[in-house]
Design a protein around this motif. Structure first.
Motif, PDB file in Angstrom:
ATOM      1  N   LEU A   8       0.823  -1.206   0.000  1.00 21.94           N
ATOM      2  CA  LEU A   8       0.000   0.000   0.000  1.00 21.94           C
ATOM      3  C   LEU A   8       0.861   1.261   0.000  1.00 21.94           C
ATOM      4  O   LEU A   8       0.581   2.217  -0.740  1.00 21.94           O
ATOM      5  N   SER A   9       1.927   1.272   0.790  1.00 25.79           N
ATOM      6  CA  SER A   9       2.801   2.447   0.832  1.00 25.79           C
ATOM      7  C   SER A   9       3.508   2.663  -0.498  1.00 25.79           C
ATOM      8  O   SER A   9       3.652   3.799  -0.966  1.00 25.79           O
ATOM      9  N   GLY A  10       3.944   1.565  -1.149  1.00 26.64           N
ATOM     10  CA  GLY A  10       4.567   1.696  -2.464  1.00 26.64           C
ATOM     11  C   GLY A  10       3.605   2.228  -3.505  1.00 26.64           C
ATOM     12  O   GLY A  10       3.978   3.046  -4.352  1.00 26.64           O
ATOM     13  N   LEU A  11       2.369   1.780  -3.468  1.00 26.73           N
ATOM     14  CA  LEU A  11       1.355   2.256  -4.407  1.00 26.73           C
ATOM     15  C   LEU A  11       1.091   3.744  -4.217  1.00 26.73           C
ATOM     16  O   LEU A  11       1.032   4.508  -5.193  1.00 26.73           O
ATOM     17  N   ILE A  12       0.921   4.174  -2.970  1.00 28.41           N
ATOM     18  CA  ILE A  12       0.629   5.584  -2.701  1.00 28.41           C
ATOM     19  C   ILE A  12       1.777   6.465  -3.165  1.00 28.41           C
ATOM     20  O   ILE A  12       1.568   7.523  -3.796  1.00 28.41           O
ATOM     21  N   PHE A  13       3.013   6.056  -2.898  1.00 27.18           N
ATOM     22  CA  PHE A  13       4.174   6.856  -3.295  1.00 27.18           C
ATOM     23  C   PHE A  13       4.253   6.968  -4.817  1.00 27.18           C
ATOM     24  O   PHE A  13       4.548   8.041  -5.365  1.00 27.18           O
ATOM     25  N   TYR A  14       3.964   5.874  -5.511  1.00 27.37           N
ATOM     26  CA  TYR A  14       4.029   5.894  -6.979  1.00 27.37           C
ATOM     27  C   TYR A  14       2.919   6.760  -7.567  1.00 27.37           C
ATOM     28  O   TYR A  14       3.137   7.479  -8.544  1.00 27.37           O
ATOM     29  N   LEU A  15       1.721   6.695  -7.003  1.00 29.61           N
ATOM     30  CA  LEU A  15       0.621   7.512  -7.503  1.00 29.61           C
ATOM     31  C   LEU A  15       0.885   9.004  -7.317  1.00 29.61           C
ATOM     32  O   LEU A  15       0.445   9.824  -8.125  1.00 29.61           O
ATOM     33  N   ILE A  16       1.620   9.359  -6.280  1.00 20.49           N
ATOM     34  CA  ILE A  16       1.903  10.768  -6.019  1.00 20.49           C
ATOM     35  C   ILE A  16       3.041  11.285  -6.898  1.00 20.49           C
ATOM     36  O   ILE A  16       2.944  12.354  -7.508  1.00 20.49           O
ATOM     37  N   PHE A  17       4.120  10.535  -6.998  1.00 26.00           N
ATOM     38  CA  PHE A  17       5.331  11.039  -7.649  1.00 26.00           C
ATOM     39  C   PHE A  17       5.630  10.404  -9.006  1.00 26.00           C
ATOM     40  O   PHE A  17       6.592  10.805  -9.657  1.00 26.00           O
TER      41      PHE A  17
END
Length: 414
Positions: free
Chosen positions: A388-397
């Motif tokens: 989940l943390s990897g997905l959120i970081f990728y969606l933002i940046f």
């Protein structure tokens, strides 16, 4: 004046004809993909990825047959020849289908986790260098030699296990060096073979072999272990790798200009499509800009979180099905944001993600040894948080446009 007036339209027609010819040269005509050389290259890479991932996964299947117990209470690290006994210690009630000649080992969950993770150590070391090396000396040499090495080492796994745990771990580490060189080195080939608007499709065809390899190894690995013995799983998939390696050296060429079986129209189409991406061999890799690039870090963290995997069976199956979408998204995103340095950065992002196969089995073995009853629950909760943390970081940046530091720069002297 009359003569000039009569010749003027003719001259204009001649000029228009020349412009049309120039336009035909500059605008590439798309060549059908069916039976084309570039899609043949993607298909061969598909089988190479199938072989590599299958050789990586079969240890997860054969481990059940290689050890006499997978429970956390087994702490003895010796080995024994013969069949595993049942829960009452009766050797005669052991499964008759297992080969009596296949050795069985007493490995604790910690040792099993180290064996699983050993193959990942090589990925950390070779993924990025293999991509850079493939861009310099050619994908054919790097991937071909690495594919042969991992296939040969797969054949040697039963012998290494018989020699001892140290030999097996070392063999797995070297095998990881080879496997990750296959994965990291293959992307450089699309710099010369893949038209920009087809690269995602070509890479997806090639990378889909990983899913097929994982599926096939899990599907038939158990049947082979039960009918022939677990060593034959390594012999069969190692032999398939050797055949695939021979096919690789015969069929694969680093660029379409040297490919003997490509049509003239397809060769012109690929070359003209790639003319828009002028590559200067004198322009160095901007290391500082890469390290400061959030899109690059989003790719690395996305790949890392993807690598880390009830109605459990249903959820796991759905998870594996949906995770394949990452192959055409995160894993080839570097081709979009930095095509000039894609071979190195693709390997670097894959190398970063290769820490997951090292860390996850080791941590899982530790959690299982600490809590034999609920250890798996803690493992899945941890993996969910990482994904989940990897997905959120990728969606933002995450980005899809060529970055400024990856664009062509003309060097001027004052």
């Amino acid at each position: 004046m009359a003569t000039k007036t009569e010749l003027s339209p003719t001259a204009r027609e001649s000029k228009n004809a020349q412009d049309m010819q120039v336009d035909e040269v500059l605008i590439p005509r798309k060549v059908p993909s069916l039976c084309s050389a570039r899609y043949g290259i993607a298909l061969v890479l598909h089988f190479c990825n199938f072989t590599t991932i299958a050789q990586n996964v079969i240890m997860n299947i054969t481990m059940v047959a290689m050890v006499n117990s997978t429970s956390p209470q087994s702490q003895f690290n010796g080995s024994s020849e013969g069949l595993p006994v049942d829960s009452f210690g009766d050797l005669n009630k052991a499964p008759e289908s297992l080969s009596a000649k296949a050795p069985v080992y007493d490995w604790s969950p910690q040792i099993q986790g180290i064996i699983f993770g050993a193959v990942g150590y090589g990925g950390i070391l070779t993924m990025a260098p293999s991509g850079y090396l493939a861009g310099r000396v050619g994908t054919k040499r790097v991937v071909g030699v690495s594919l042969f090495a991992t296939s040969f080492l797969t054949l040697c796994i039963p012998l290494a296990a018989d020699f001892g745990i140290v030999f097996l771990i070392v063999t797995r580490i070297v095998q990881g060096l080879s496997q990750c060189s296959v994965i990291g080195g293959q992307f450089a080939i699309w710099e010369k073979w893949g038209p920009p608007h087809e690269r995602s499709r070509l890479c997806s065809i090639a990378l889909s072999g990983m899913l097929l390899g994982c599926f096939s190894a899990i599907l038939i690995g158990g049947f082979i272990s039960e009918s022939l013995g677990w060593p034959f799983v390594f012999y069969i998939f190692g032999g398939i790798g050797c055949v695939c390696c021979l096919l690789w050296f015969i069929v694969i060429y680093d660029d379409p200009t040297s490919y003997p079986w490509i049509s003239t129209s397809e060769k012109e189409y690929i070359i003209s499509s790639l003319k828009q991406q002028v590559r200067s061999s004198q322009q160095p890799l901007p290391i500082k800009a890469v390290l400061r690039s959030l899109p690059i870090w989003s790719i690395c963290l996305g790949c890392f979180s993807h690598q880390c995997y009830i109605t459990a069976t249903a959820l796991l199956t759905l998870s594996c099905a949906l995770s394949t979408l990452c192959q055409s998204g995160i894993y080839i995103n570097v081709l979009d944001i930095a095509p000039r340095h894609s071979s190195f950065l693709m390997g670097a992002s894959r190398g970063f993600s290769s820490m997951a196969p090292v860390i996850v089995p080791t941590v899982s073995g530790f959690l299982l040894s600490q809590d034999p009853e609920f250890g798996w629950r803690n493992v899945f909760f941890l993996l969910f948080a990482i994904n989940l943390s990897g997905l959120i970081f990728y969606l933002i940046f995450g980005e899809a446009d060529v970055q400024d530091w990856a664009k062509e720069r003309k060097l001027t002297r004052l």
